[in-house]
Design a protein around this motif. Structure first.
Motif, PDB file in Angstrom:
ATOM      1  N   LYS A   1       0.830  -1.214   0.000  1.00 34.94           N
ATOM      2  CA  LYS A   1       0.000   0.000   0.000  1.00 34.94           C
ATOM      3  C   LYS A   1       0.859   1.256   0.000  1.00 34.94           C
ATOM      4  N   GLU A   2       2.036   1.180   0.605  1.00 40.29           N
ATOM      5  CA  GLU A   2       2.938   2.327   0.700  1.00 40.29           C
ATOM      6  C   GLU A   2       3.672   2.602  -0.607  1.00 40.29           C
ATOM      7  N   LYS A   3       3.690   1.646  -1.515  1.00 39.72           N
ATOM      8  CA  LYS A   3       4.445   1.779  -2.770  1.00 39.72           C
ATOM      9  C   LYS A   3       3.457   2.014  -3.905  1.00 39.72           C
ATOM     10  N   SER A   4       3.511   3.186  -4.519  1.00 41.18           N
ATOM     11  CA  SER A   4       2.493   3.592  -5.496  1.00 41.18           C
ATOM     12  C   SER A   4       2.400   2.679  -6.721  1.00 41.18           C
ATOM     13  N   GLN A   5       3.473   2.137  -7.183  1.00 38.92           N
ATOM     14  CA  GLN A   5       3.458   1.305  -8.393  1.00 38.92           C
ATOM     15  C   GLN A   5       3.363  -0.187  -8.095  1.00 38.92           C
ATOM     16  N   SER A   6       3.056  -0.555  -6.864  1.00 39.22           N
ATOM     17  CA  SER A   6       3.066  -1.960  -6.467  1.00 39.22           C
ATOM     18  C   SER A   6       2.065  -2.815  -7.235  1.00 39.22           C
ATOM     19  N   VAL A   7       0.988  -2.230  -7.687  1.00 37.87           N
ATOM     20  CA  VAL A   7      -0.024  -3.013  -8.404  1.00 37.87           C
ATOM     21  C   VAL A   7       0.560  -3.671  -9.660  1.00 37.87           C
ATOM     22  N   LEU A   8       1.659  -3.151 -10.146  1.00 44.45           N
ATOM     23  CA  LEU A   8       2.296  -3.715 -11.338  1.00 44.45           C
ATOM     24  C   LEU A   8       3.007  -5.037 -11.060  1.00 44.45           C
ATOM     25  N   PHE A   9       3.396  -5.282  -9.808  1.00 44.12           N
ATOM     26  CA  PHE A   9       4.156  -6.498  -9.512  1.00 44.12           C
ATOM     27  C   PHE A   9       3.624  -7.307  -8.335  1.00 44.12           C
ATOM     28  N   GLY A  10       2.728  -6.718  -7.550  1.00 42.29           N
ATOM     29  CA  GLY A  10       2.241  -7.448  -6.394  1.00 42.29           C
ATOM     30  C   GLY A  10       0.875  -6.990  -5.938  1.00 42.29           C
ATOM     31  N   ASP A  11       0.064  -7.947  -5.537  1.00 37.22           N
ATOM     32  CA  ASP A  11      -1.261  -7.642  -5.013  1.00 37.22           C
ATOM     33  C   ASP A  11      -1.681  -8.773  -4.079  1.00 37.22           C
ATOM     34  N   LEU A  12      -2.038  -8.422  -2.875  1.00 41.28           N
ATOM     35  CA  LEU A  12      -2.511  -9.394  -1.897  1.00 41.28           C
ATOM     36  C   LEU A  12      -3.937  -9.000  -1.534  1.00 41.28           C
ATOM     37  N   ALA A  13      -4.885  -9.804  -1.941  1.00 38.22           N
ATOM     38  CA  ALA A  13      -6.296  -9.493  -1.739  1.00 38.22           C
ATOM     39  C   ALA A  13      -6.684  -9.637  -0.275  1.00 38.22           C
ATOM     40  N   ASN A  14      -7.802  -9.045   0.077  1.00 41.84           N
ATOM     41  CA  ASN A  14      -8.366  -9.244   1.407  1.00 41.84           C
ATOM     42  C   ASN A  14      -8.821 -10.688   1.536  1.00 41.84           C
ATOM     43  N   GLY A  15      -8.922 -11.139   2.754  1.00 41.87           N
ATOM     44  CA  GLY A  15      -9.366 -12.503   3.010  1.00 41.87           C
ATOM     45  C   GLY A  15     -10.855 -12.682   2.758  1.00 41.87           C
ATOM     46  N   GLU A  16     -11.268 -13.931   2.659  1.00 41.05           N
ATOM     47  CA  GLU A  16     -12.667 -14.286   2.421  1.00 41.05           C
ATOM     48  C   GLU A  16     -13.126 -15.233   3.519  1.00 41.05           C
ATOM     49  N   SER A  17     -14.226 -14.893   4.156  1.00 37.04           N
ATOM     50  CA  SER A  17     -14.708 -15.739   5.248  1.00 37.04           C
ATOM     51  C   SER A  17     -15.583 -16.889   4.760  1.00 37.04           C
ATOM     52  N   LYS A  18     -16.214 -16.749   3.613  1.00 36.80           N
ATOM     53  CA  LYS A  18     -17.114 -17.783   3.094  1.00 36.80           C
ATOM     54  C   LYS A  18     -16.380 -18.635   2.064  1.00 36.80           C
TER      55      LYS A  18
END
Length: 159
Positions: free
Chosen positions: A17-34
């Protein structure tokens, strides 16, 4: 999933989240409870509760929906869906979780019935030592120019 791995995932989410261009190389989604009942691989379900899919450089770990759509890889694998779950890919080569021995195998997509390219001792081994560890350089080409590997180095994920 152990507490250390959950801590690592949360730290990586924060640093991305702190790195503006991170979406180009990394993405960690929120968890899913269902989690669907037919996804009966407890180890991977624990991961999905913490992180419903991840793109970590050349390693993709699928979300629930993507995982369910990509099970065509297990056709022809001994034991089928009762033993195998395709959980993602490394450079388009499938990562397969084996429910019996709890190891993760990396196969060539065109040679699923042959010897795997690589075997990770467990899902935690894959995550801690390869997705978030120095072992990343052992399974992807040119890690010194890889944005994910550089991100891991810059943020002191290697210990």
């Amino acid at each position: 999933m152990n507490d250390n791995l959950i801590r690592i995932i949360n730290l990586a989410k924060q640093k991305l989240k702190e790195k503006s261009q991170s979406v180009l190389f990394g993405d960690l989604a929120n968890g899913e409870s269902k989690i669907p009942d037919n996804l009966n691989f407890p180890i991977y379900c624990e991961f999905l509760k913490a992180c419903n899919g991840a793109r970590c450089g050349d390693i993709d770990l699928w979300s629930i929906n993507d995982s369910l759509q990509n099970q065509f890889y297990i056709v022809g694998m001994g034991g089928g869906k009762d033993i195998w779950l395709c959980i993602g890919q490394v450079l388009y080569e499938p990562l397969m979780l084996n429910k019996q021995d709890e190891k993760v195998y990396l196969f060539r997509k065109d040679e699923l019935d042959n010897t795997p390219i690589f075997c990770f001792e467990s899902f935690s081994d894959l995550m801690e030592n390869y997705v978030f560890g120095e072992g990343y350089k052992d399974i992807v080409p040119n890690p010194e120019n890889d944005e994910w590997f550089i991100f891991l180095e810059e943020n002191n994920f290697f210990y």
